[in-house]
Every structure is written in structure tokens, then in C-alpha cells.
Design an enzyme around this catalytic site. Structure first.
Site, PDB file in Angstrom:
ATOM      1  N   GLY A 152      39.679  38.842  32.996  1.00  0.00           N
ATOM      2  CA  GLY A 152      39.708  40.248  32.590  1.00  0.00           C
ATOM      3  C   GLY A 152      39.584  40.385  31.081  1.00  0.00           C
ATOM      4  O   GLY A 152      39.145  39.449  30.395  1.00  0.00           O
ATOM      5  N   ARG A 157      32.012  32.753  39.679  1.00  0.00           N
ATOM      6  CA  ARG A 157      32.543  33.830  38.834  1.00  0.00           C
ATOM      7  C   ARG A 157      32.317  33.575  37.352  1.00  0.00           C
ATOM      8  O   ARG A 157      32.560  34.457  36.519  1.00  0.00           O
ATOM      9  CB  ARG A 157      34.047  33.986  39.074  1.00  0.00           C
ATOM     10  CG  ARG A 157      34.404  34.312  40.486  1.00  0.00           C
ATOM     11  CD  ARG A 157      35.881  34.314  40.653  1.00  0.00           C
ATOM     12  NE  ARG A 157      36.461  35.534  40.137  1.00  0.00           N
ATOM     13  CZ  ARG A 157      36.740  36.600  40.855  1.00  0.00           C
ATOM     14  NH1 ARG A 157      36.508  36.584  42.142  1.00  0.00           N
ATOM     15  NH2 ARG A 157      37.260  37.675  40.320  1.00  0.00           N
TER      16      ARG A 157
END
Ligand code: M6R
Length: 606
Positions: A99, A27
């Protein structure tokens, strides 16, 4: 992007967090860090670069504590550096975040006025100071609720508190967050894969929810602090699929797995006995659907483009394709009778999820084609068609592309049959030809040595082009994307017929150009376009299919011939040499094939 982990246990947690961070590295891998709470003090260790660097730092200085959080970063606000690495801690709290906080500048101004001092350039650090500020006058739960209400944007958070020796707060809006249940310990993770070596019992936070995680108990709340109940899901354990085995790279393994994944997917969907495609519990009747809208990003978008050609050729649906990041902000005219199909390997891509969410809010028919069946996109779609590929770890999507195309193709012919767009005989023939697909892909994998021969020219090139018409055009786009992302070579995918409207000006002596021209209805046209680039000095690598006829050009630099199959199925075979071209070009350059620069596997920011 970014990955977060949290563990509260009765034993030291730093090495368990490190293990989970390795699993989340897909990620983001700009930097990483861990914070633990030990004897009333928050301790952190952070490093720029890969988790390996963090491990070295951890080995130098022990990080004690039975409760902690960890993070792998894909930089959004602030350069990749140790200072900007998460966790971001004040004396009282430590925060990891996945985020983007869209109102971070405003919040930072307000917090600076109140005397807070910032160390990093990140948006995340405002969360650290905001919660610290609320904790001055409120209890923990009220502080969390108030803090979450002030944040705009998307996030998954893990927070530990100096005064709470056995407690982690997890919260989610937009970005995914899983919790795991263990014996005398509990976990927080960006996905279940990160927690898999510790537990197979998982729950997922829904949008807007937060949780308070203790080693023997987990409480879930909605955004107003009302308790919510959670289902515990038991995941199957297939840890072996997450290993490279004898392969040097996951990408090489995943390319080679394609014959098997095709076979598995066909076995899941095709009912050989009745010569049919099993799509059970499809919630809509054929008559209720008049158009299809296909939505995805990157490689998944290319599989949508491919499907458009099939749907137009085989069915009478009105079909359109959209890039998720464009779709979500356009003035959409939602069509009551449209089926919206969301294609995503990870099922977590922020833009694709947002597009799905928008369609759900307008009460549209939504269907997901995903690899990760526990993902947010799968959970929130009204119907799900898994591609059954097994975990894809390499950042470059390979077997998932083939799997997405296959499921889209199966759906296309099944709907065509149901609507009587094709006869039973045509349907049967199409099913029949799928029987040999796995074997044909296996044979096509043998083009290896041809590909290795041509790589040098691509590696040394300033730029390259990938040309195709019809079914071969989406594959040209995909081939170019693979070369860009892995070998960092400029590559443009173009419809072969468009070259003379501008891009032909790019062609110069020795420029490598891939021309994809199976002997289909476009063959002659594509070959003419090929001659036009050869005449201007291009070195053409022609990818076509085996045929008795000679390839009618003497000026082709190299050619690769794939096996013969039906027109519908050529795209599958033609993809293989292009995946290998990108792989071997990157290998020649010595690049990190499974983790190309600036990218991450799961794109959970918009
Ligand atoms: O997980 P998704 O399929 O939604 O991901 C979409 C893209 O980010 C992804 O396909 C990306 O383009 C690949 N790295 C390309 O190889």
C-alpha cells in the site's frame, strides 16, 4: 500492489515463506525479502529483482527461525533496489507493507527529530520507526492501535517483534489481507492463493482491523482494540489450475483455455431446459433500475465499454462507463435508480474498490463482476456475478476479458428480457447463438500462423494504431493495450472515424495499422477510413469475418478472417487474434510475457 506473507510455526519457516512469495510474485517483482526471528534477533535477507534472486541468496546463507515475514515489491516510494526492498527492520521490529502511507513525509520528519535513522527511501520505513517509538512507552497492543491511528493511506501490514518469539501482527486498511489456519501454525497473506499449499481454511480482515497471530491462536480486533469474531471459510482446492503444464507461458495457456472457460461460464448461467439465464437472488426488480453505470480499470474498463454498446443496442437503460480512478474523485451525482457494476478480474484493484466503497457509502445498488470470488470487491458488493474463468496468472488479462464480456452480455440480455426491451423470440435467438461461441473461439485460435507472419512488422515499428467502429472500438483499445503492455510497442486504439481529426498525422510509410472491420453495419465506413490510412503509407492488417465476397481492397497488407457469428458476438472472436499478436510480438522480442516490466497483476495502490 506488493505481496506480503507471515508464518508462525513450530518448524523453520523461510522456505515456506519463499514458496508463498513465488505465488505472490504476480503482485510485484521489483525486489523481495524475508525476515525471521531466531534466538531473540531479527535476521533479514533481501534481493533486487525476482524471487529467484532471493532464493539464491537464501541458499548461500541459512535463515533460521520459526516465525517470519516476507514481501514481494512493486516500487512506489524509492527505486527498486535491495535497500528499498522489504522487510524494513529496526533492532526491535521488522515490517512488510502493501500500500502507500500518504503522510510518510510528515511522520518521517517527526521521527528524525526523535533521533530515528532511516536507511531506505520508502514510505514503509516510517512504520518500522513509529511502532518502535510507541513500544518504548506502551504494551504491544496499545502500540499497534496508536501506530495504526497515525497512518494515512492504504496498507496491509505484517510485523514481527524481537521480544515476541511467537507472534505476528497483521493489519489492514484498504489493501487486502487474509489469515490462514494450519496445524500448529498460522499464516498471513495478501491473498488466499499465497496460502493455498498450506491451508484451505481462511478468514479475511475487514477494513481497519488488525490481528495477533500465534501458532495456536489468532485474535482479531477492530481499530479500537475490541475483539471481533471471524468466520472461517473453507476454500476449494484447485491447485492444478495454477500450473503452466506443457505451456511456456501462463498467457499462452490462458488464451487457449478460452473455449473451455466460455463453456463453463455458459453452463453456469444458461438454463438450457428452460431457455433462460439463471441469475438467482438478484436483489432488485427491473422497475427499480433505470440506468447502469459500469466501472473498471484497464482491460476491465474495456469490457465495460463493450457492454455499453450492448446495453444501448439491446435495452432501454441509460448507460455510462467510467474509469474507476476518475470516478472516485469526481463530483458524482449518485442516481437512486442506477445499478453500479464493478468489473475486476482480481477483485482487489484499489481504484475499483474505492469506487465501490463510495457507492456503498451512498447506499447505491452495487454489483460486482469478478473472477476471484473471495476478493474484497466481491465480498463488499451487494450482488456478485462470477465469471468462472479459473485463476488468471499472466499479468496480461486474456480469458478474464472474454469472461467479463460474456457475463456482461448475459446480464444485458437477461435484464432486456425482464424489462420487455426484447421479445421472447429475440431473447431465445440470442441464447441460441451463444451455444456455438465456445466452438467458434476454438476455431479462431487457429489463426496462429497468420499472426506469427505479421509480428515482425509490429516488433520493429516505432508505433502502431488499432482502429475500429462501434462494437469493434473497445476491442481496438484492448488490442492496443495488450501490445503496449507485452511488446512495449507504442500502440493507440482509436475510433476509425476519428482519425482525420488529428491522429492521421501520425501515419507514415510502413506504419502497421490494425483495422477491425467485421461485416457489420459499420463495415463500409470503416473500410473507407482504412483506405485513408493506406493512402498515407500505412501497412494495414485487416481483421474481419469470413464471407463469400472478396475483401474490396487490393492494397491491404495482410488480412485475418475470423469465423462468422452474430454481430453481438463478433467482439469475442476478434479479440483472439489481437491477444496472439501481442503474445507473439513479445515472444519475438524475448520479453518476460507473464511478468511485463513495471507492471503487476493486482493493482492494489491507487
Ligand atoms: O484485476 P482487475 O481486472 O481489476 O485489473 C484491472 C487492470 O489492472 C487490468 O485489467 C490490466 O489492465 C491488465 N494487466 C491488462 O492486461
Amino acid at each position: 500492489m506488493c505481496g506480503i506473507v507471515g508464518i508462525t510455526s513450530s518448524k523453520p519457516v523461510s522456505s515456506m515463506i519463499l514458496n508463498s512469495l513465488r505465488k505472490l510474485e504476480y503482485r510485484g517483482y521489483d525486489s523481495s525479502g524475508i525476515a525471521t526471528l531466531h534466538e531473540g534477533t531479527i535476521h533479514e535477507i533481501k534481493s533486487e529483482g525476482r524471487v529467484d534472486a532471493l532464493e539464491k541468496n537464501l541458499n548461500k546463507s541459512n535463515l533460521y527461525g520459526n516465525i517470519g515475514i516476507g514481501h514481494v515489491r512493486w516500487a512506489t516510494h524509492g527505486v527498486p533496489s535491495t535497500i528499498n526492498a522489504h522487510p524494513h527492520s529496526s533492532e526491535n521490529v521488522s515490517v512488510v507493507h502493501n500500500g502507500i502511507i500518504e503522510n510518510s513525509t510528515l511522520l518521517k520528519k517527526m521521527l528524525l527529530k526523535k533521533g530515528h535513522k532511516f536507511k531506505s527511501q520508502t514510505d514503509t520505513e516510517v512504520i518500522t520507526h513509529l511502532i518502535t517509538e510507541y513500544l518504548k512507552k506502551n504494551d504491544l497492543k496499545t502500540s499497534v492501535i496508536k501506530m495504526l491511528k497515525r497512518l494515512h493511506g492504504s496498507f496491509a501490514l505484517g510485523i514481527i517483534f524481537k521480544d515476541q518469539p511467537d507472534l505476528i501482527v497483521g493489519a489492514r486498511r484498504g489493501s487486502p489481507l487474509a489469515v490462514g489456519y494450519g496445524p500448529n501454525e498460522n499464516y498471513l497473506g495478501s491473498d488466499s492463493y499465497a496460502l493455498k499449499s498450506m491451508t484451505n481454511k481462511i478468514s479475511y480482515l475487514n477494513d481497519g482491523e488488525f490481528c495477533i497471530l500465534k501458532k495456536n491462536n489468532i485474535d482479531f480486533f477492530d481499530e479500537n482494540g475490541t475483539k471481533v469474531n471471524k468466520k472461517i471459510l473453507e476454500l476449494s482446492s484447485n491447485e492444478n489450475n495454477y500450473e503452466k503444464g506443457e505451456y511456456k507461458h501462463f498467457m499462452a495457456k490462458e488464451i487457449d483455455e478460452q473455449p473451455t472457460t466460455i463453456k463453463n461460464c455458459i453452463n453456469e448461467y444458461i438454463d438450457k431446459k428452460n431457455n433462460d439465464i439463471n441469475i438467482f437472488n438478484f436483489p432488485w426488480k427491473s422497475k427499480e433500475i433505470s440506468s447502469i453505470v459500469l466501472i473498471g480499470c484497464g482491460t476491465a474498463y474495456h469490457s465495460c465499454l463493450m457492454a455499453k454498446y450492448w446495453f444501448e443496442q439491446i435495452t432501454t437503460f441509460d448507460v455510462s462507463v467510467d474509469i474507476a480512478s476518475e470516478f472516485r474523485y469526481r463530483k458524482n451525482r449518485f442516481k437512486k435508480n442506477a445499478l453500479y457494476i464493478f468489473v475486476s478480474q482480481s477483485g482487489e484493484t484499489a481504484d475499483t474498490y474505492a469506487a465501490l466503497d463510495l457507492c456503498n457509502k451512498h447506499n447505491m445498488k452495487t454489483c460486482a463482476i469478478v473472477n476471484v470470488v473471495e476478493s474484497s470487491i466481491a465480498r463488499d458488493s451487494k450482488f456478485v456475478l462470477p465469471i468462472h474463468c479459473g485463476p488468471e496468472i499472466g499479468v496480461a488479462s486474456t480469458k478474464a476479458f472474454i469472461g467479463q464480456m460474456l457475463v456482461l452480455y448475459l446480464l444485458c440480455i437477461k435484464l432486456a428480457k425482464n424489462r420487455k426491451d426484447i421479445s421472447k423470440d429475440i431473447f431465445n435467438n440470442k441464447i441460441k447463438s451463444l451455444e456455438s461461441l465456445s466452438n467458434l473461439i476454438k476455431k479462431t485460435l487457429n489463426t496462429e500462423s497468420d499472426i506469427q507472419m505479421v509480428c515482425n512488422s509490429f516488433v520493429e515499428a516505432k508505433g502502431s494504431m488499432f482502429l475500429g467502429r462501434g462494437y469493434s472500438f473497445p476491442i481496438a483499445l484492448e488490442g492496443a493495450l495488450k501490445l503496449k503492455e507485452l511488446a512495449y510497442v507504442h500502440a493507440e486504439g482509436y475510433p476509425a472515424g476519428e482519425m482525420k481529426h488529428g491522429p492521421l498525422a501520425l501515419i507514415e510509410e510502413g506504419m502497421p495499422v490494425v483495422v477491425i472491420a467485421p461485416r457489420d453495419e459499420y463495415y463500409k465506413k470503416t473500410i473507407s477510413n482504412m483506405q485513408e490510412v493506406i493512402a498515407r503509407g500505412a501497412k494495414v492488417l485487416l481483421i474481419t469475418n469470413k464471407n463469400k465476397d472478396e475483401i474490396f481492397s487490393e492494397n491491404i497488407w495482410q488480412s485475418i478472417e475470423v469465423e462468422n457469428t452474430t454481430e453481438d458476438l463478433f467482439p469475442f472472436l476478434i479479440t483472439i487474434p489481437l491477444q496472439k499478436l501481442a503474445y507473439y510480438s513479445a515472444l519475438k522480442k524475448g520479453y518476460d510475457i507473464d511478468k511485463p516490466r513495471n507492471l503487476a497483476k493486482s493493482v492494489t495502490v491507487e
